[in-house]
Design a protein around this motif. Structure first.
Motif, short mmCIF file in Angstrom:
data_model
loop_
_atom_site.label_atom_id
_atom_site.label_comp_id
_atom_site.label_asym_id
_atom_site.label_seq_id
_atom_site.Cartn_x
_atom_site.Cartn_y
_atom_site.Cartn_z
N LEU A 43 0.00 -2.65 2.76
CA LEU A 43 -0.20 -1.73 1.52
C LEU A 43 0.87 -1.10 1.06
N CYS A 44 1.89 -0.94 1.68
CA CYS A 44 3.29 -0.15 0.98
C CYS A 44 3.75 -1.20 0.16
N LEU A 45 3.91 -2.66 0.36
CA LEU A 45 4.41 -3.66 -0.63
C LEU A 45 3.60 -3.75 -1.52
N ARG A 46 2.26 -3.60 -1.50
CA ARG A 46 1.39 -3.72 -2.70
C ARG A 46 1.51 -2.54 -3.71
N LEU A 47 1.76 -1.16 -3.08
CA LEU A 47 2.06 -0.37 -3.73
C LEU A 47 3.30 -0.21 -4.43
N GLN A 48 4.22 -0.75 -3.98
CA GLN A 48 5.62 -0.78 -4.38
C GLN A 48 5.62 -1.64 -5.78
N GLU A 65 0.19 8.36 -9.97
CA GLU A 65 -0.54 8.20 -8.84
C GLU A 65 -1.33 6.85 -8.55
N ILE A 66 -0.90 6.07 -7.44
CA ILE A 66 -1.37 4.69 -7.32
C ILE A 66 -2.18 4.98 -5.81
N SER A 67 -3.36 4.65 -5.68
CA SER A 67 -3.94 4.45 -4.40
C SER A 67 -4.47 3.36 -4.16
N LEU A 68 -4.58 2.92 -2.83
CA LEU A 68 -5.15 1.65 -2.33
C LEU A 68 -5.75 2.03 -0.82
N GLU A 69 -6.70 1.05 -0.60
CA GLU A 69 -7.49 1.21 0.69
C GLU A 69 -7.46 -0.32 1.13
N GLN A 70 -7.28 -0.18 2.36
CA GLN A 70 -7.36 -1.64 3.27
C GLN A 70 -7.38 -1.53 4.53
N LEU A 77 0.40 6.23 -3.50
CA LEU A 77 1.87 6.67 -3.95
C LEU A 77 2.01 7.56 -5.07
N SER A 78 2.63 8.53 -5.00
CA SER A 78 2.75 9.61 -6.10
C SER A 78 4.12 9.97 -6.27
N GLY A 79 4.60 9.96 -7.87
CA GLY A 79 5.85 10.21 -8.09
C GLY A 79 5.89 9.92 -9.56
N ASP A 80 7.13 9.43 -10.00
CA ASP A 80 7.47 9.18 -11.56
C ASP A 80 8.20 7.63 -11.35
N ARG A 81 8.79 7.63 -12.44
CA ARG A 81 9.27 6.24 -12.69
C ARG A 81 10.34 5.70 -11.70
N GLU A 82 10.90 6.67 -11.10
CA GLU A 82 12.19 6.43 -10.17
C GLU A 82 11.87 6.78 -8.79
N CYS A 83 11.25 7.90 -8.75
CA CYS A 83 11.10 8.54 -7.21
C CYS A 83 9.76 8.79 -6.89
N TRP A 84 9.34 8.42 -5.60
CA TRP A 84 7.79 8.75 -5.18
C TRP A 84 7.87 9.00 -3.67
N SER A 107 9.87 7.81 1.67
CA SER A 107 8.85 7.04 1.78
C SER A 107 9.48 5.63 1.30
N ALA A 108 10.42 5.38 0.32
CA ALA A 108 11.06 4.23 0.20
C ALA A 108 11.75 3.57 1.34
N GLU A 109 12.42 4.49 2.23
CA GLU A 109 13.17 3.97 3.38
C GLU A 109 12.31 3.45 4.40
N LEU A 110 11.22 4.11 4.54
CA LEU A 110 10.23 3.39 5.52
C LEU A 110 9.47 2.20 4.96
N CYS A 111 9.24 2.14 3.64
CA CYS A 111 8.74 0.78 3.33
C CYS A 111 9.76 -0.20 3.43
N LEU A 112 10.91 0.10 3.33
CA LEU A 112 12.02 -0.86 3.39
C LEU A 112 12.04 -1.36 5.04
N ALA A 113 11.91 -0.44 5.79
CA ALA A 113 12.09 -0.68 7.06
C ALA A 113 10.87 -1.53 7.70
N LEU A 114 9.48 -1.27 6.92
CA LEU A 114 8.72 -1.97 7.43
C LEU A 114 8.72 -3.37 7.07
#
Length: 120
Positions: A43-48, A65-70, A77-84, A107-114
């Motif tokens: 889900l993190c990858l898809r949102l990114q 704001e983009i939301s996904l369910e799986q 994911l909530s933010g702007d064009r650069e940060c979320w 958030s970005a650091e966690l997604c990268l670690a995942l």
């Protein structure tokens, strides 16, 4: 595998019985099964990917704001064009639930670690 930064942490130990992973944020943590962790990672990858596809279309002051369910996850994911930031709700089939969030840049650091952790 163990990784952490300001406002997030991730630990995975496939040799453990029960729950093999742990995710955490500011003042909270929850243990996860490998299936739950893999689903969160997906889900993190898809949102990114969705954010990246839309970011160039946003003006600097616009929010998104983009939301996904799986599976057991609802992730936003909530933010702007650069940060979320990310917010989640976990509703497990074994009768446990959790809710939490990671701010920017956690958030970005966690997604990268995942993503770096690869397949579990």
């Amino acid at each position: 595998m163990q990784a952490e930064g300001a406002g997030w942490r991730l630990a995975v130990d496939p040799s453990r019985d029960g729950y093999q992973a742990l995710i955490g944020g500011e003042g909270w943590a929850i243990e996860l099964s490998l299936d739950e962790l893999a689903s969160l990672s997906s889900l993190c990858l898809r949102l990114q990917e969705q954010h990246l596809a839309l970011a160039d279309q946003l003006m600097a002051e616009e929010a998104i704001e983009i939301s996904l369910e799986q599976g057991p996850w609802w992730l936003e994911l909530s933010g702007d064009r650069e940060c979320w930031g990310l917010r989640f709700v976990l509703t497990s089939s074994v009768g446990r639930s959790a809710e939490g969030m990671w701010n920017t840049p956690a958030s970005a650091e966690l997604c990268l670690a995942l993503a770096k952790a690869g397949s579990f």
